[in-house]
Write a protein that holds these residues in place. Structure first.
Motif, mmCIF file in Angstrom:
data_model
loop_
_atom_site.group_PDB
_atom_site.id
_atom_site.type_symbol
_atom_site.label_atom_id
_atom_site.label_comp_id
_atom_site.label_asym_id
_atom_site.label_seq_id
_atom_site.Cartn_x
_atom_site.Cartn_y
_atom_site.Cartn_z
ATOM 1 N N ALA A 94 0.815 -1.171 0.069
ATOM 2 C CA ALA A 94 -0.103 0.091 0.138
ATOM 3 C C ALA A 94 0.868 1.295 -0.066
ATOM 4 O O ALA A 94 0.479 2.379 -0.231
ATOM 5 C CB ALA A 94 -1.152 0.030 0.994
ATOM 6 N N TYR A 95 2.154 1.132 0.471
ATOM 7 C CA TYR A 95 3.084 2.136 0.134
ATOM 8 C C TYR A 95 4.295 1.985 -0.568
ATOM 9 O O TYR A 95 5.436 1.630 -0.170
ATOM 10 C CB TYR A 95 3.668 2.427 1.630
ATOM 11 N N PRO A 96 3.932 1.961 -1.816
ATOM 12 C CA PRO A 96 4.791 1.312 -2.795
ATOM 13 C C PRO A 96 6.429 2.287 -2.919
ATOM 14 O O PRO A 96 7.460 1.775 -3.390
ATOM 15 C CB PRO A 96 4.359 1.684 -4.130
ATOM 16 N N ASP A 97 6.387 3.479 -2.520
ATOM 17 C CA ASP A 97 7.623 4.417 -2.497
ATOM 18 C C ASP A 97 8.294 4.322 -1.269
ATOM 19 O O ASP A 97 9.539 4.800 -1.349
ATOM 20 C CB ASP A 97 7.150 5.741 -2.703
ATOM 21 N N ALA A 98 7.898 3.448 -0.300
ATOM 22 C CA ALA A 98 8.584 3.426 1.102
ATOM 23 C C ALA A 98 10.042 2.583 0.953
ATOM 24 O O ALA A 98 10.771 2.894 1.646
ATOM 25 C CB ALA A 98 7.571 2.858 1.946
ATOM 26 N N TYR A 99 10.126 1.567 0.134
ATOM 27 C CA TYR A 99 11.352 0.839 -0.035
ATOM 28 C C TYR A 99 12.393 1.775 -0.001
ATOM 29 O O TYR A 99 13.601 1.358 0.333
ATOM 30 C CB TYR A 99 11.150 -0.288 -1.047
ATOM 31 N N ALA A 100 12.313 2.648 -1.025
ATOM 32 C CA ALA A 100 13.438 3.533 -1.420
ATOM 33 C C ALA A 100 14.172 4.114 -0.239
ATOM 34 O O ALA A 100 15.449 4.226 -0.411
ATOM 35 C CB ALA A 100 13.063 4.738 -2.469
ATOM 36 N N GLN A 101 13.802 4.408 0.883
ATOM 37 C CA GLN A 101 14.550 5.098 1.858
ATOM 38 C C GLN A 101 15.475 4.118 2.392
ATOM 39 O O GLN A 101 16.355 4.725 3.423
ATOM 40 C CB GLN A 101 13.268 5.334 2.866
ATOM 41 N N TRP A 102 15.459 2.875 2.242
ATOM 42 C CA TRP A 102 16.359 1.871 2.894
ATOM 43 C C TRP A 102 17.561 1.590 2.041
ATOM 44 O O TRP A 102 18.321 0.640 2.517
ATOM 45 C CB TRP A 102 15.410 0.826 3.288
ATOM 46 N N GLU A 103 17.532 1.993 0.907
ATOM 47 C CA GLU A 103 18.482 1.584 0.073
ATOM 48 C C GLU A 103 20.064 1.854 0.250
ATOM 49 O O GLU A 103 20.871 0.723 0.039
ATOM 50 C CB GLU A 103 18.282 2.251 -1.512
ATOM 51 N N GLN A 104 20.292 2.808 0.835
ATOM 52 C CA GLN A 104 21.701 3.132 1.107
ATOM 53 C C GLN A 104 22.048 2.173 2.321
ATOM 54 O O GLN A 104 23.194 1.684 2.477
ATOM 55 C CB GLN A 104 21.959 4.566 1.780
ATOM 56 N N GLN A 105 21.151 2.085 3.405
ATOM 57 C CA GLN A 105 21.275 1.330 4.593
ATOM 58 C C GLN A 105 21.650 -0.258 4.205
ATOM 59 O O GLN A 105 22.680 -1.017 4.303
ATOM 60 C CB GLN A 105 20.508 1.274 5.664
ATOM 61 N N ALA A 106 20.909 -0.763 3.177
ATOM 62 C CA ALA A 106 20.792 -2.146 2.550
ATOM 63 C C ALA A 106 22.244 -2.365 1.890
ATOM 64 O O ALA A 106 22.828 -3.404 1.876
ATOM 65 C CB ALA A 106 19.615 -2.410 1.737
ATOM 66 N N ALA A 107 22.477 -1.359 0.994
ATOM 67 C CA ALA A 107 23.532 -1.287 0.160
ATOM 68 C C ALA A 107 24.996 -1.526 1.214
ATOM 69 O O ALA A 107 25.963 -2.288 0.845
ATOM 70 C CB ALA A 107 23.951 -0.241 -0.727
ATOM 71 N N ASP A 108 24.861 -0.524 2.320
ATOM 72 C CA ASP A 108 26.040 -0.771 3.161
ATOM 73 C C ASP A 108 26.071 -2.018 3.901
ATOM 74 O O ASP A 108 27.329 -2.690 4.100
ATOM 75 C CB ASP A 108 25.884 0.188 4.373
ATOM 76 N N LEU A 109 24.946 -2.758 4.176
ATOM 77 C CA LEU A 109 24.958 -4.038 4.770
ATOM 78 C C LEU A 109 25.518 -5.060 3.751
ATOM 79 O O LEU A 109 26.281 -5.940 4.317
ATOM 80 C CB LEU A 109 23.663 -4.276 5.450
ATOM 81 N N VAL A 110 25.154 -5.083 2.593
ATOM 82 C CA VAL A 110 25.568 -5.934 1.612
ATOM 83 C C VAL A 110 27.195 -5.787 1.481
ATOM 84 O O VAL A 110 27.709 -6.820 1.557
ATOM 85 C CB VAL A 110 24.886 -5.872 0.317
ATOM 86 N N ALA A 111 27.521 -4.623 1.312
ATOM 87 C CA ALA A 111 29.067 -4.491 1.358
ATOM 88 C C ALA A 111 29.739 -4.970 2.446
ATOM 89 O O ALA A 111 30.914 -5.493 2.386
ATOM 90 C CB ALA A 111 29.025 -2.764 1.068
#
Length: 194
Positions: A172-189
């Motif tokens: 129901a909140y399709p744009d909400a995922y974008a706010q976590w991209e940097q932390q997700a990338a940092d965690l993968v790195a």
């Protein structure tokens, strides 16, 4: 540089290695060796950032401090992504999705606060065919189920993160995922090669 590699390089250069001290030229006996450069594979410490965030982040970024359980869930998502044979970008999308859906907490039944029958890291619903409650609350299973959905999205590799995640999750909140991209990338790195 490890000792074996150092010894190999020094012997090609005609130097001997003795207990941490270079002992000078090695005396060659017999036929000279045709020394050719040897390619050595070196694993990068961290994945390439351009592969983790190919479009740059969208909008303001959020960040939370993770506890041990959340960090273990990050590692489970990365392990499932590797097992599925998918690249680091798939792990970034998966972790960002889980950050939005559950803050990387493996949610059980939340009573009145529950969104229908949503469970686990991705708030997947048994009634929507994601699996049984036991399966959905298994981080490896729920990640594999999410990745299966992601692989069915044509061009997911080239989509902005929020579009790829939304196509799988139908939130129901399709744009909400974008706010976590940097932390997700940092965690993968941080955890991809650990």
């Amino acid at each position: 540089m490890n000792t074996i590699m150092r010894k190999s390089i020094l012997s090609v250069a005609g130097l001997a290695f003795a207990g941490g001290v270079f002992a000078g030229p090695i005396a060659h006996v017999g036929n000279p060796v045709d020394a050719k450069p040897v390619a050595v594979a070196v694993q990068a410490d961290k994945p390439d950032v351009s592969k983790l965030i190919p479009h740059g982040t969208q909008g303001d970024q959020s960040r939370i401090t993770l506890n041990d359980e959340q960090t273990a869930n990050v590692k489970a998502i990365i392990a499932a992504t590797k097992k599925a044979g998918l690249p680091e970008r798939a792990a970034v999308i998966s972790i960002a999705t889980s950050l939005q859906e559950s803050k990387l907490e493996n949610l059980g039944h939340l009573g009145d606060m529950n969104d229908h029958d949503s469970l686990g890291l991705f708030q997947q619903r048994p009634s929507s065919g994601w699996g049984t409650p036991e399966q959905i609350t298994d981080p490896a299973y729920s990640t594999t189920a999410f990745l299966k959905g992601l692989k069915q999205v044509d061009g997911w590799q080239d989509m902005p993160l929020t579009d790829a995640a939304q196509t799988v999750q139908v939130s129901a909140y399709p744009d909400a995922y974008a706010q976590w991209e940097q932390q997700a990338a940092d965690l993968v790195a941080q955890h991809w090669n650990s």
